[in-house]
Design an enzyme around this catalytic site. Sequence first.
Site, short mmCIF file in Angstrom:
data_model
loop_
_atom_site.label_atom_id
_atom_site.label_comp_id
_atom_site.label_asym_id
_atom_site.label_seq_id
_atom_site.Cartn_x
_atom_site.Cartn_y
_atom_site.Cartn_z
N CYS A 246 0.96 -1.18 0.06
CA CYS A 246 -0.07 0.14 -0.08
C CYS A 246 0.84 1.27 -0.08
O CYS A 246 1.41 1.61 -0.96
CB CYS A 246 -0.94 -0.20 1.22
SG CYS A 246 -2.25 1.25 1.15
N HIS A 329 -3.91 -5.37 -0.05
CA HIS A 329 -3.42 -5.90 1.34
C HIS A 329 -3.65 -7.44 1.51
O HIS A 329 -4.43 -8.02 1.74
CB HIS A 329 -4.63 -5.32 2.42
CG HIS A 329 -4.34 -3.83 2.88
ND1 HIS A 329 -3.49 -3.44 3.65
CD2 HIS A 329 -4.82 -2.75 1.93
CE1 HIS A 329 -3.56 -1.99 3.57
NE2 HIS A 329 -4.50 -1.75 2.66
N GLU A 331 -2.58 -9.22 3.82
CA GLU A 331 -2.72 -9.60 5.42
C GLU A 331 -4.18 -9.31 5.73
O GLU A 331 -4.51 -9.67 6.89
CB GLU A 331 -1.89 -8.69 6.13
CG GLU A 331 -2.47 -7.44 6.37
CD GLU A 331 -2.46 -6.47 5.40
OE1 GLU A 331 -3.25 -5.49 5.65
OE2 GLU A 331 -1.90 -6.49 4.37
#
Length: 356
Positions: A246, A329, A331
Amino acid sequence: MKAYLILEDGQIFEGEHFGADKEVISEFVFNTSMTGYVEILTDPSYAGQSVVMTYPLIGNYGVCLDDQESQIPYVESFVVNELARLGNNFRKNMDLEDYLKKHDIPGIQGIDTRYLTKIIRQKGCMNGMITTYQYDDLSEILKKIKDFRVTGVVEATTCQKPYTIGQGRKVALYDFGAKKNIAIELVKRGCAVTIYPASTPVSTILEGHYEGVMLSNGPGDPKECQNIIDELKILSKSGLPVFAICLGHQLLALAHGFETEKMTYGHHGANHPVKDLTTHRVYISTQNHNYVVKTIDESIAKPWFVNVNDQTIEGLEYIDENIKTVQFHPEACAGPLDTGYLFDEFIKMMGGKINA
């Protein structure tokens, strides 16, 4: 109690107040996720922003504190069509409204969030105010709203001093406003992760003899972070494996002389398709960003992922450096988990192996 959302173009939405009784000016974005509002509230990338949820009912499972991405929420205010006042979940610690009151965050419900989302899609992210006061004259208020800028948010969200979690392979994680699950995913893979403040000189990382460096997500305009960009120029030449997510992806691009730009309304949600240009597979990703890498020098880096909807750059592989970056993302919690394998790629970049 009545509440009002005043946009910088003068449009006013009347609804019902919930959460903290507080007047807030911020930038408004919309999020298309159906679940995961706790993770959204506590994502530091939303610092300086208010979130409009497009899903009509929010709060139905309450707040589970284990789902927080940081110790406190960072959104400025919260906009929903309907608030579920009695959340029902065996993991629930409190209701959503109590959580917002605890952290001094105002909310507004009962407005047409579908119409508000269409406005943001057409006109772009815009500033606004949430208030419980009914103003007769908006001239001064609209000036304040228009003058608002999201600034200094990386410094406001980064950790204050280094700390380490986990055991195993030594990894340094730059915290530009990091979600906790980045470190957790590395710990799961046998890493001792030391989280560093955003202002940490690269010389400190190099002296620590780390096997790899992770650059986190974070809020705001990447071009504001010039000191960090200068440090990343040094890191890029160090030979260390680097993986960025990001804001980290954008900052590394700027460090290599590429260009970033602000999008019309950004990508915010858990349903964004991205295509791996190496395998041609498409994955569903979670995203939260207003800025994007616009142009690159393909003699330095090649596109790795692209957004299937608008073809924007979603990932880069650097040709002569052991560096990979993604805009989305991997995660993500509450999901989707499609791209979690990219943490395995980072382990491989450091010379490790992943047990099947």
